[in-house]
Motif scaffolding. Structure first.
Motif, short mmCIF file in Angstrom:
data_model
loop_
_atom_site.label_atom_id
_atom_site.label_comp_id
_atom_site.label_asym_id
_atom_site.label_seq_id
_atom_site.Cartn_x
_atom_site.Cartn_y
_atom_site.Cartn_z
N PHE A 138 34.50 -2.41 -98.15
CA PHE A 138 33.31 -2.01 -98.92
C PHE A 138 32.58 -3.26 -99.44
CE2 PHE A 138 31.59 -0.89 -103.18
CZ PHE A 138 30.67 0.08 -102.81
N GLU A 139 33.38 -4.22 -99.92
CA GLU A 139 32.79 -5.46 -100.43
C GLU A 139 32.10 -6.24 -99.32
OE1 GLU A 139 32.44 -6.24 -103.53
OE2 GLU A 139 33.63 -4.56 -104.24
N LEU A 195 43.60 -2.65 -90.25
CA LEU A 195 43.35 -1.74 -91.37
C LEU A 195 42.10 -2.17 -92.14
CD1 LEU A 195 44.61 0.81 -92.60
CD2 LEU A 195 45.80 -0.66 -94.23
N TYR A 196 41.93 -3.47 -92.26
CA TYR A 196 40.73 -4.01 -92.93
C TYR A 196 39.47 -3.57 -92.18
CZ TYR A 196 37.43 -7.65 -94.53
OH TYR A 196 36.35 -8.34 -95.02
N ALA A 197 39.52 -3.70 -90.84
CA ALA A 197 38.36 -3.28 -90.01
C ALA A 197 38.14 -1.77 -90.19
CB ALA A 197 38.60 -3.63 -88.55
N ALA A 198 39.23 -1.00 -90.24
CA ALA A 198 39.10 0.46 -90.42
C ALA A 198 38.47 0.77 -91.78
CB ALA A 198 40.46 1.13 -90.30
N GLY A 199 38.88 0.05 -92.82
CA GLY A 199 38.30 0.25 -94.16
C GLY A 199 36.82 -0.08 -94.17
N MET A 200 36.48 -1.16 -93.45
CA MET A 200 35.09 -1.61 -93.41
C MET A 200 34.21 -0.57 -92.69
SD MET A 200 34.18 -5.57 -92.68
CE MET A 200 35.23 -5.70 -91.31
N VAL A 201 34.69 -0.10 -91.54
CA VAL A 201 33.91 0.87 -90.75
C VAL A 201 33.80 2.18 -91.53
CG1 VAL A 201 33.90 2.25 -88.63
CG2 VAL A 201 34.43 -0.19 -88.53
N THR A 202 34.91 2.64 -92.13
CA THR A 202 34.86 3.89 -92.90
C THR A 202 33.85 3.78 -94.04
OG1 THR A 202 37.21 4.13 -92.46
CG2 THR A 202 36.30 5.60 -94.11
N SER A 203 33.88 2.66 -94.77
CA SER A 203 32.96 2.54 -95.90
C SER A 203 31.51 2.49 -95.40
CB SER A 203 33.30 1.35 -96.79
OG SER A 203 33.00 0.15 -96.13
N VAL A 205 30.24 3.81 -92.57
CA VAL A 205 29.82 5.12 -92.06
C VAL A 205 29.58 6.10 -93.21
CG1 VAL A 205 30.60 7.12 -90.70
CG2 VAL A 205 30.92 4.80 -89.80
N GLN A 206 30.47 6.09 -94.19
CA GLN A 206 30.29 7.00 -95.34
C GLN A 206 29.02 6.66 -96.10
OE1 GLN A 206 33.94 6.56 -97.50
NE2 GLN A 206 34.80 8.43 -96.64
N LEU A 234 11.93 3.65 -91.19
CA LEU A 234 13.39 3.73 -91.38
C LEU A 234 14.14 3.16 -90.18
CD1 LEU A 234 13.65 7.25 -93.06
CD2 LEU A 234 14.10 5.04 -94.14
N VAL A 235 13.63 3.45 -88.97
CA VAL A 235 14.29 2.93 -87.76
C VAL A 235 14.18 1.40 -87.74
CG1 VAL A 235 14.12 2.83 -85.23
CG2 VAL A 235 14.10 5.03 -86.39
N LYS A 236 13.01 0.89 -88.10
CA LYS A 236 12.82 -0.58 -88.12
C LYS A 236 13.80 -1.24 -89.08
CE LYS A 236 9.77 -3.72 -90.11
NZ LYS A 236 8.74 -3.86 -91.06
N TRP A 237 13.92 -0.69 -90.29
CA TRP A 237 14.85 -1.29 -91.27
C TRP A 237 16.29 -1.11 -90.83
CZ3 TRP A 237 11.75 1.73 -95.43
CH2 TRP A 237 10.60 1.01 -95.76
N TRP A 238 16.58 0.07 -90.27
CA TRP A 238 17.96 0.34 -89.86
C TRP A 238 18.39 -0.64 -88.77
CZ3 TRP A 238 22.26 1.83 -91.60
CH2 TRP A 238 23.31 2.11 -90.74
N LEU A 239 17.47 -0.90 -87.81
CA LEU A 239 17.81 -1.85 -86.73
C LEU A 239 18.04 -3.23 -87.31
CD1 LEU A 239 15.42 -0.81 -83.80
CD2 LEU A 239 17.93 -0.63 -83.89
N SER A 240 17.15 -3.68 -88.19
CA SER A 240 17.33 -5.04 -88.71
C SER A 240 18.58 -5.11 -89.59
CB SER A 240 16.08 -5.55 -89.43
OG SER A 240 15.94 -4.93 -90.67
N PHE A 241 18.88 -4.01 -90.31
CA PHE A 241 20.11 -4.00 -91.12
C PHE A 241 21.34 -4.08 -90.21
CE2 PHE A 241 23.55 -1.76 -93.42
CZ PHE A 241 23.66 -2.62 -94.50
N THR A 242 21.29 -3.34 -89.10
CA THR A 242 22.41 -3.36 -88.16
C THR A 242 22.65 -4.78 -87.63
OG1 THR A 242 21.91 -1.11 -87.57
CG2 THR A 242 23.29 -2.29 -86.02
#
Ligand SMILES: [Fe+2]
Ligand SMILES: [Fe+2]
Length: 291
Positions: A138-139, A195-203, A205-206, A234-242
């Motif tokens: 999450f951090e 597990l760290y990667a799993a925590g990161m992806v879960t946080s 996605v949630q 929203l798509v423009k920001w989402w892509l740049s955030f990704t």
């Protein structure tokens, strides 16, 4: 827990600098528009969706990290206490802002119930080790969000209402400031990259899902949900955030990585240094947010 003390990847000067506890309290002007960016109301809705989540996700993070506190070496325990105090202040202040959101958008009550149930379930049914991996992940996501926000600040905050903008930026700036702590606690508890990667992806996605649903509720109430411009932005920001968050997540999951190796966004870090403990305020954003 109970392993050899680690260096936690920090230099001696970083270890000597305690995490600050800023007794900040945001006062919202009477009649404040919760849609606090007139230029980009979609951005305000997305940020408000994240704000709505904070009093649910951050207590889960805090409870997970606090449960490991007794077993940490003294220096890390001290920094962790300060980290917990920062997180507590974050979701307390978001909770106050969220009252304005609830009053304006009654449909958010159902989304919030869903958030509450999700994190209560996580707390009751996930292991402490997963909770610590989630906190560290999450951090990492919060840090990437801070970097992305800083690089888009001029575009996103121009013309914004200063108090909600300050709430968001103060939170992100402290996320940068304490970026190493939850990771160090997780490492102390045994660590593990998968597990760290799993925590990161879960946080991630949630956060993305809940912020999206809450944002839809707000955009619908504002009559903006079915406008093409809303979704183009929203798509423009989402892509740049990704493009910001995915490389940062991949780098974070590499063996030997420590968050102290990530360079901090300069404006947020410098701005935070100007906190005035006498008045418990940060410099206003008038210059930044001027039209
Ligand atoms: Fe936080
Ligand atoms: Fe944090």
């Amino acid at each position: 827990l109970g392993r050899e003390p680690k260096g936690h990847g920090l230099t001696s000067s970083q270890r000597a600098t305690p995490l600050a506890h800023r007794r900040i309290r945001f006062e919202y002007p009477e009649g404040l528009d919760p849609l606090w960016s007139r230029r980009f109301p979609e951005f305000a809705c997305a940020a408000n969706g994240l704000s709505l989540m904070m009093p649910h996700v951050e207590p889960y993070v805090v409870k997970s990290v606090r449960a490991a506190l007794d077993q940490l070496p003294p220096e890390l325990a001290e920094r962790t206490q300060a980290y917990l105090a920062q997180e507590l202040a974050h979701h307390t202040q978001h909770h106050r802002f969220n009252e304005l959101l609830r009053a304006r958008y009654p449909g958010l009550a159902r989304v919030e119930r869903w958030m509450r149930v999700t994190y209560r379930w996580m707390h009751q049914h996930r292991s402490l080790r997963f909770g610590l991996a989630y906190a560290a992940g999450f951090e990492a996501v919060a840090y990437a969000a801070a970097r992305w926000t800083e690089s888009h600040m001029d575009e996103l905050f121009r013309g914004a209402e200063p108090v909600p903008a300050t709430l968001l930026l103060w939170h992100l700036a402290e996320e940068v400031e304490h970026k190493t702590v939850a990771f160090d606690v997780y490492e102390e508890a045994g660590g593990g990259r998968w597990l760290y990667a799993a925590g990161m992806v879960t946080s991630l996605v949630q956060m993305a899902w809940f912020a999206l649903v809450a944002m839809w509720v707000m955009l619908y109430a504002e009559g903006r949900l079915f406008r093409p411009i809303t979704h183009l932005r929203l798509v423009k920001w989402w892509l740049s955030f990704t493009f910001e968050v995915v490389p940062s997540m991949l780098a974070s999951a590499l063996p030997g990585h420590h968050p102290s190796g990530l360079s901090d966004p300069i404006w947020l870090t410098t701005w935070l240094r100007h906190y005035d403990p006498e008045t418990a305020t940060l410099p206003t954003l008038d210059g930044l947010v001027a039209e």
